[in-house]
Design an enzyme around this catalytic site. Structure first.
Site, short mmCIF file in Angstrom:
data_model
loop_
_atom_site.label_atom_id
_atom_site.label_comp_id
_atom_site.label_asym_id
_atom_site.label_seq_id
_atom_site.Cartn_x
_atom_site.Cartn_y
_atom_site.Cartn_z
N ARG A 157 19.50 28.96 42.61
CA ARG A 157 18.56 28.85 41.49
C ARG A 157 18.51 30.09 40.61
O ARG A 157 17.49 30.40 39.99
CB ARG A 157 17.14 28.53 41.99
CG ARG A 157 17.03 27.17 42.67
CD ARG A 157 17.32 26.06 41.71
NE ARG A 157 17.07 24.74 42.29
CZ ARG A 157 17.36 23.60 41.71
NH1 ARG A 157 17.94 23.62 40.53
NH2 ARG A 157 17.11 22.45 42.29
N SER A 158 19.59 30.82 40.55
CA SER A 158 19.64 32.03 39.72
C SER A 158 19.91 31.71 38.27
O SER A 158 19.68 32.55 37.39
CB SER A 158 20.73 32.97 40.24
OG SER A 158 22.00 32.35 40.14
N HIS B 297 22.08 17.78 36.83
CA HIS B 297 23.25 18.49 36.33
C HIS B 297 23.96 17.64 35.27
O HIS B 297 24.35 18.14 34.21
CB HIS B 297 24.22 18.78 37.48
CG HIS B 297 23.98 20.11 38.14
ND1 HIS B 297 24.74 21.21 37.87
CD2 HIS B 297 23.06 20.49 39.06
CE1 HIS B 297 24.30 22.24 38.59
NE2 HIS B 297 23.28 21.82 39.33
N ARG C 257 22.25 17.36 31.66
CA ARG C 257 22.26 18.49 30.72
C ARG C 257 23.66 18.79 30.19
O ARG C 257 23.80 19.65 29.32
CB ARG C 257 21.64 19.73 31.37
CG ARG C 257 22.48 20.38 32.45
CD ARG C 257 21.81 21.64 32.96
NE ARG C 257 22.65 22.33 33.92
CZ ARG C 257 22.24 22.72 35.12
NH1 ARG C 257 21.01 22.48 35.51
NH2 ARG C 257 23.07 23.36 35.93
N ASP D 175 32.39 23.84 39.73
CA ASP D 175 31.09 24.17 40.31
C ASP D 175 30.95 23.41 41.64
O ASP D 175 30.72 22.20 41.63
CB ASP D 175 29.99 23.77 39.33
CG ASP D 175 28.64 24.36 39.66
OD1 ASP D 175 28.53 25.02 40.70
OD2 ASP D 175 27.70 24.15 38.87
#
Length: 401
Positions: free
Chosen positions: A233-234, A272, A275, A302
């Site tokens: 969650r960075s 994901h 967006r 990813d």
């Protein structure tokens, strides 16, 4: 064709009056921006904003020679203050062309939002596209028989998908100088603004800058390989997506696959997907080497942590005995294959991975093995990438450029 950017901000300017946000707090001095207005060859003024005369004087230009003033903002946009001596501000109807006495030709470009965009052709034949705040050309630009624009002025951070469409249509080419205007406090100023613009192949300039349309400018060189690291969650995935959002086509490589019966995982995957731009194509696979070797649009992979999980599954590397009897070698060979593919790839690629080992020691030998192997994988891939970023709490630190 000479352009002076009297302002480069939104109609509210930057900092916004009375706004307490951090971006506005540091938007002082050369980082402050008046509402965007552009003076073309001292004869054509695109957008008439308060203080335009003073802004021109600060930039060493007089508005006394202006022969035409055109507006781009919606009809209910900011108030227009007409200084004495300037012609009345007007607007060209969509699709119509206006010949200015100075020798410039101006064609109104229909927008997908309220406002008017302008294509300006100078007496020397160079072409400029100027888009209003929040606007992008409606539909796909007809570029049949036309070369790319020499310069484009648009809201790059706010409408990156519009830049992608312009690239897809051929309106923006490798030599097009793309300058970000209508800049607001949504993007932090300074190095962060420069970095985001550079990722889109664009640049930002201070108010009062004069540029020559068609003159060679150093267009930001996009790195072929970028590794984005970060914790859970960075914001690392968002940052990776941002680096490719101005490309017309992207292949999103999801290494996590699907998990039957796991509603929470399905929800994460769905967010994901929502967006991502509609033009992106998704491939769910851990077979990365063939994708990296093939020609095609940019790849966004990813993430490497999930790829490593799959690779350790295949090698039986979670079991201590299997690991000792051949699992280690099998995993090393698969990792080496991936690193070699990253080194050899000729297509742009952005890879995402988890940064590990920040103080927490896994309780099991298999957990410690995964941590160690991911650290080694990250280091090996980083060594093959021109650009490496670390994302912490949504903020980006450049580790390698």
């Amino acid at each position: 064709m000479e352009l002076t950017l009297l302002g480069t901000g939104t109609p509210e300017g930057l900092p916004r009056p009375g706004c307490p946000c951090a971006a506005c707090a540091v938007s002082v001095g050369t980082r402050s921006r008046a509402a965007t207005a552009v003076l073309v060859d001292g004869a054509l003024l695109l957008d008439l904003t308060p203080g335009a005369v003073l802004a021109g004087a600060r930039a060493g230009h007089s508005l006394a020679g202006v022969r035409q003033v055109l507006l781009t903002h919606p009809h209910d946009g900011p108030a227009v203050e007409l200084p004495p001596g300037l012609p009345a501000a007007g607007r060209v109807p969509d699709g119509r062309e206006l010949a200015v006495i100075s020798g410039h030709r101006v064609r109104a470009v229909p927008m997908d939002a309220p406002g008017t965009g302008y294509e300006v052709t100078g007496p020397d034949g160079v072409r400029l596209l100027y888009l209003p705040p929040g606007g992008a050309p409606a539909g796909v630009a007809d570029q049949a028989g036309k070369r790319p624009y020499d310069m484009v002025l648009m809201d790059v951070p706010g409408r990156p998908e519009a830049l992608a469409r312009l690239r897809a249509s051929g309106a923006v080419g490798p030599g097009t100088d793309v300058i970000a205007v209508h800049l607001d406090h949504d993007t932090p100023p300074g190095r962060e603004l420069e970095r985001r613009c550079a990722a889109a192949g664009a640049r930002a300039v201070p108010d009062g800058t004069t540029v020559i349309v068609g003159e060679y400018a150093v267009v930001p060189d996009l790195p072929r390989r970028t590794l984005v690291l970060g914790g859970a969650r960075s914001g690392k995935s968002v940052e990776a997506e941002r680096r490719l959002e101005s490309f017309p086509e992207v292949v999103y490589v999801a290494t996590g696959g699907t998990r039957d019966g796991d509603a929470e995982w399905s929800q994460r995957v769905g967010l994901h997907r929502e967006r991502r731009p509609a033009s992106w194509r998704t491939v769910e696979t851990c077979e990365l080497a063939p994708l990296l070797a093939a020609d095609g649009p940019p790849l966004l992979i990813d993430c490497l942590a999930l790829w490593l999980t799959d690779a350790m599954d295949r090698a039986g590397a979670w079991d201590d005995e299997v690991w000792a009897k051949g699992g280690r070698q099998q995993l090393a060979e698969r990792t080496a294959e991936l690193v070699a593919a990253v080194r050899a790839t000729r297509r742009p690629v952005v890879l995402v991975s988890n940064e590990v080992g920040s103080g927490v020691v896994p309780a099991t030998s298999s957990g410690r093995r995964f941590r160690d192997e991911l650290g080694r994988l990250n280091a090996a891939v980083a060594g093959e990438c021109e650009h490496v970023l670390l994302v912490v709490a949504g903020l980006v630190t450049v580790l390698k450029e």
